[in-house]
Design an enzyme around this catalytic site. Structure first.
Site, short mmCIF file in Angstrom:
data_model
loop_
_atom_site.label_atom_id
_atom_site.label_comp_id
_atom_site.label_asym_id
_atom_site.label_seq_id
_atom_site.Cartn_x
_atom_site.Cartn_y
_atom_site.Cartn_z
N ASP A 242 -35.97 6.07 -67.61
CA ASP A 242 -36.73 6.87 -66.64
C ASP A 242 -38.21 6.65 -66.94
OD1 ASP A 242 -37.33 8.94 -64.72
OD2 ASP A 242 -37.73 10.27 -66.40
N SER A 243 -39.04 7.18 -66.06
CA SER A 243 -40.49 7.11 -66.29
C SER A 243 -40.91 7.97 -67.49
CB SER A 243 -41.22 7.59 -65.04
OG SER A 243 -40.73 8.87 -64.66
N CYS B 248 -33.91 7.50 -62.73
CA CYS B 248 -35.16 7.93 -62.12
C CYS B 248 -35.00 7.73 -60.62
CB CYS B 248 -36.32 7.08 -62.65
SG CYS B 248 -37.89 7.41 -61.84
N ASN B 249 -35.22 8.76 -59.85
CA ASN B 249 -35.05 8.65 -58.40
C ASN B 249 -36.04 7.66 -57.80
OD1 ASN B 249 -33.18 11.06 -57.19
ND2 ASN B 249 -34.04 11.56 -59.18
N THR B 250 -37.29 7.69 -58.31
CA THR B 250 -38.32 6.82 -57.73
C THR B 250 -37.96 5.35 -57.96
OG1 THR B 250 -39.93 8.56 -58.21
CG2 THR B 250 -40.80 6.39 -57.65
N GLU C 186 -42.22 20.22 -66.49
CA GLU C 186 -42.61 19.76 -67.84
C GLU C 186 -43.32 20.87 -68.61
OE1 GLU C 186 -44.24 15.90 -68.28
OE2 GLU C 186 -42.68 14.99 -67.04
N CYS D 244 -34.99 14.34 -57.54
CA CYS D 244 -35.94 14.00 -58.60
C CYS D 244 -35.35 14.54 -59.90
CB CYS D 244 -37.29 14.64 -58.32
SG CYS D 244 -38.47 14.49 -59.68
N THR D 245 -35.51 13.75 -60.95
CA THR D 245 -34.92 14.12 -62.24
C THR D 245 -35.36 15.48 -62.76
OG1 THR D 245 -36.77 12.92 -63.22
CG2 THR D 245 -34.67 11.76 -63.07
N HIS D 246 -36.57 15.91 -62.36
CA HIS D 246 -37.13 17.15 -62.91
C HIS D 246 -36.61 18.40 -62.20
CE1 HIS D 246 -39.83 14.35 -64.76
NE2 HIS D 246 -40.57 15.30 -65.31
N1 DGL Z 1 -38.43 10.58 -62.83
C1 DGL Z 1 -39.15 10.69 -61.58
C2 DGL Z 1 -38.15 10.75 -60.42
O1 DGL Z 1 -37.00 11.12 -60.59
C3 DGL Z 1 -40.09 11.88 -61.55
C4 DGL Z 1 -41.30 11.75 -62.43
C5 DGL Z 1 -42.22 10.63 -62.00
O2 DGL Z 1 -42.88 10.74 -60.94
O3 DGL Z 1 -42.29 9.64 -62.70
O4 DGL Z 1 -38.49 10.42 -59.33
#
Ligand code: DGL
Length: 272
Positions: free
Chosen positions: A10-11, A73-75, A152, A184-186
């Protein structure tokens, strides 16, 4: 073959919500997690940049001989999955397809909301995935970028979180979606608040659980599962100093992280 690890990236810390489900579904598996903490967030960056970063991370994990890659990571799943699948000779699992499948399964009205980062929403990846499964579905989307720093910071249950959620979700609530994808993961950390704002009759879909089931199914099919009696080991790699990752990560994982190593990625590996 079965003894190799599952790679997952993930990011930053967000993918730990996906790792948590993978560990829960497949406790016998070893995992290698990579969080690109030096370059997070990805949600605000261009598809080209995100694809290059993803390529570098995939190369790093491939050098450690993983048997399957989870793009947690969704992005990244929204913009780089086809490029990763083309390049890698192992199964690559993103979070969008599993989340879309679950949403189509549970929605009664076919009116489905999707929330995510700006990059995920701009890509329309969820809309395409849902419509592939149900061409009659109506998909309404909304980018909710402020949910990432709120999660976060641990501000998931205060006035700031409530006002932010009410503002972002107003139109989706008014348009009477019966299902909302937390794209989104968060966002699973804000599930309680998002549920309160949307109302109890809206079903919230968290891609993580469905993604873990997909991973288990693929490894099962390919006979790559470790024996169920085994106990997996988990290693973590990050691209910036580990302190912040460890502090926030324990909350995202819902448990204690193991050893976290800081590494430098090879930028020449970014071509996908
Ligand atoms: N992990 C990212 C997602 O799921 C969210 C955090 C980011 O923008 O990097 O899209």
């Amino acid at each position: 073959m079965a003894w190799r690890s599952i790679g997952i990236f993930d990011s930053g810390v967000g993918g730990l919500t996906v790792l948590r489900e993978v560990m829960h579904t497949l406790p016998q598996e070893d995992t290698l997690y990579f969080g690109d903490t030096a370059r997070v967030p990805y949600g605000t960056k261009s598809p080209e940049t995100v694809t290059r970063y993803a390529g570098e991370i995939a190369s790093f994990l491939m050098k450690r001989d993983i048997k399957l890659l989870v793009v947690a990571c969704n992005t990244v799943s929204a913009v780089a999955l086809p490029a990763l699948k083309r390049r890698l000779a192992i199964p690559v699992v993103g979070v969008i397809e599993p989340g879309a499948r679950r949403a189509v399964e549970v929605s009664r009205s076919g009116k489905i909301g999707v929330i995510g980062t700006a990059g995920t929403i701009r890509s329309s990846a969820y809309t395409r995935a849902i419509k592939r499964l149900n061409p009659d579905a109506e998909v309404l989307t909304r980018a909710c970028p402020l949910f990432v720093p709120l999660a976060e910071e641990g501000w998931t249950d205060n006035q700031v979180a409530r006002l932010t959620a009410e503002t972002y979700l107003r139109e989706l609530k008014e348009s009477a979606v019966d299902t909302l994808v937390l794209g989104c993961t968060h966002y699973p950390l804000l599930k309680q608040m998002i549920g309160d704002v949307m109302g109890s009759d809206v079903i919230l879909v968290d891609s993580a659980e469905e993604t873990a089931r997909t991973v288990a199914a693929i490894l099962g099919e390919k006979r790559l599962l470790r024996p169920a009696a085994e106990k997996g080991n988990h290693s973590y790699f990050v691209s910036d100093i580990p302190a912040g990752f460890v502090r926030v990560g324990n909350r995202f994982l819902g448990g204690r992280l193991g050893d976290v190593f800081q590494v430098t990625l090879d930028e020449e590996d970014g071509e996908v």
